[in-house]
Enzyme design. Structure first.
Site, PDB file in Angstrom:
ATOM      1  N   ASN A  11      35.659  20.331  16.334  1.00 61.79           N
ATOM      2  CA  ASN A  11      36.298  21.623  16.079  1.00 61.79           C
ATOM      3  C   ASN A  11      36.374  21.882  14.584  1.00 61.79           C
ATOM      4  O   ASN A  11      36.480  20.936  13.796  1.00 61.79           O
ATOM      5  CB  ASN A  11      37.750  21.650  16.606  1.00 61.79           C
ATOM      6  CG  ASN A  11      37.847  21.580  18.108  1.00 61.79           C
ATOM      7  OD1 ASN A  11      37.037  22.160  18.820  1.00 61.79           O
ATOM      8  ND2 ASN A  11      38.845  20.871  18.599  1.00 61.79           N
ATOM      9  N   ALA A 242      45.815  14.689  12.742  1.00 64.41           N
ATOM     10  CA  ALA A 242      44.781  13.655  12.922  1.00 64.41           C
ATOM     11  C   ALA A 242      45.251  12.244  12.603  1.00 64.41           C
ATOM     12  O   ALA A 242      44.443  11.319  12.571  1.00 64.41           O
ATOM     13  CB  ALA A 242      43.528  13.971  12.121  1.00 64.41           C
ATOM     14  N   ALA A 243      46.546  12.044  12.415  1.00 65.65           N
ATOM     15  CA  ALA A 243      47.040  10.679  12.197  1.00 65.65           C
ATOM     16  C   ALA A 243      46.748   9.813  13.417  1.00 65.65           C
ATOM     17  O   ALA A 243      46.331   8.654  13.289  1.00 65.65           O
ATOM     18  CB  ALA A 243      48.529  10.694  11.895  1.00 65.65           C
ATOM     19  N   GLY A 244      46.952  10.377  14.603  1.00 64.83           N
ATOM     20  CA  GLY A 244      46.674   9.622  15.815  1.00 64.83           C
ATOM     21  C   GLY A 244      45.204   9.289  15.966  1.00 64.83           C
ATOM     22  O   GLY A 244      44.844   8.184  16.401  1.00 64.83           O
ATOM     23  N   ASP A 245      44.338  10.224  15.597  1.00 68.06           N
ATOM     24  CA  ASP A 245      42.896   9.970  15.680  1.00 68.06           C
ATOM     25  C   ASP A 245      42.468   8.923  14.646  1.00 68.06           C
ATOM     26  O   ASP A 245      41.579   8.105  14.914  1.00 68.06           O
ATOM     27  CB  ASP A 245      42.120  11.270  15.465  1.00 68.06           C
ATOM     28  CG  ASP A 245      42.371  12.275  16.568  1.00 68.06           C
ATOM     29  OD1 ASP A 245      42.604  11.856  17.717  1.00 68.06           O
ATOM     30  OD2 ASP A 245      42.335  13.490  16.278  1.00 68.06           O
ATOM     31  N   SER A 284      41.476  13.586   5.364  1.00 63.99           N
ATOM     32  CA  SER A 284      42.588  12.696   5.030  1.00 63.99           C
ATOM     33  C   SER A 284      42.309  11.241   5.368  1.00 63.99           C
ATOM     34  O   SER A 284      43.110  10.363   5.045  1.00 63.99           O
ATOM     35  CB  SER A 284      43.852  13.143   5.780  1.00 63.99           C
ATOM     36  OG  SER A 284      43.749  12.857   7.168  1.00 63.99           O
TER      37      SER A 284
END
Length: 295
Positions: A11, A242-245, A284
């Site tokens: 995305n 996107a911390a989890g990714d 990040s």
């Protein structure tokens, strides 16, 4: 290098930064807007590649300008995009509002991701050679199930991030080796608010669970072993997108390298902590030397 296949979404993230998110019917003024390549699949692929994995991405981008940027972003991080299809029409987009506390709310419009309804010729052969397969739920469920079943047929360790959270069919759970929900997703899947109790309930469906707990770290539970909680480094979050990714992609590399669970969780938590101190999704994500230095 460690072979990881990611079957998932790409995305373009359209990110607005605000002091606080608007309430329903309310308009607020933002202080900044940016476009950042993302998508849960692409994010996990980039995170894994930067952590030192040999990563292949299976999915789709559109024929718009975003599609070219998304493909280039993956390739620039070292991700193999030979199996990343191009579908007529727009690429997927995620519309994200980030507040001053680092929290976010997200609306995803699937675009080209919605065309990935099953594995394409050649996909299963690549999955069969992998050390580990990463799945999420931003693609149509048929493709996710196809991927999981292919992984099971070939003995490939399969990791599912159940996001966006929705009921998971038994045949999908039966093909998953490791489920990685956050604490809210674990509660939604089980109806149990306490993460430890939710993890125990999930073990009735899958052999191993990691529940991410945000700033509190991560909880590991597996059949026949005692639960383990690994704390997260104490940092000031700028943007948790996107911390989890980042955590999952880095964890995949650590597990595929055969690291002990506690060490793998600590390494992934260090990567996630680095990511929340920077704005954006893929932008990040840290590289392996940074993760090593922080863990």
């Amino acid at each position: 290098m460690t072979g990881i296949v990611v079957l998932g979404s790409t995305n373009m993230d359209l990110v607005a930064y605000v002091a606080r998110p608007p309430k329903r019917g309310e308009t607020v003024t933002g202080r900044e807007f940016t476009t950042v390549p993302g998508g849960k699949g692409a994010n996990q692929a980039v995170a894994a590649a930067r952590a030192g994995g040999d990563v292949t991405m299976i999915g789709a981008v559109g024929t718009d300008e975003f599609g070219a940027v998304l493909r280039h972003t993956l390739e620039a991080s070292g991700v193999d995009t030979d199996l990343l299809r191009t579908a007529d029409g727009p690429s997927g987009t995620a519309h994200i509002v980030v507040d001053d506390e680092g929290g976010n709310s997200i609306v995803v419009v699937p675009g080209a991701n919605g065309t990935v309804t099953a594995l394409a010729p050649g996909d299963e052969a690549v999955i069969a050679t992998a050390d580990l397969l990463l799945l999420q739920l931003e693609l149509p469920q048929g493709a996710v199930l196809d991927g999981a079943l292919a992984g099971r047929r070939h003995g490939v360790r399969t990791v599912l991030t159940p996001s966006p959270v929705r009921p998971l069919p038994p045949e999908l759970l039966a093909a998953v080796d490791l489920l990685v929900p956050n604490e809210h997703e674990a509660a939604a899947l089980t109806g149990i608010a306490d993460p430890h109790e939710a993890a125990a309930a999930l073990l009735r469906s899958v052999p191993e669970v990691v529940v991410t707990l945000g700033s509190a770290g991560a909880l590991h539970a597996a059949r026949g072993t005692a639960p383990l909680t690994v704390p997260a480094p104490r940092v000031t979050a700028v943007d948790t997108t996107a911390a989890g990714d980042t955590f999952v992609g880095t964890l995949a590399v650590a597990l595929a390298e055969g690291r002990p669970v506690e060490q793998a969780l600590a390494w992934a938590s260090a990567a996630a902590a680095l990511s929340v101190q920077r704005p954006g999704a893929s932008t990040s994500m840290p590289y392996r030397p940074e993760i090593d230095a922080a863990s």
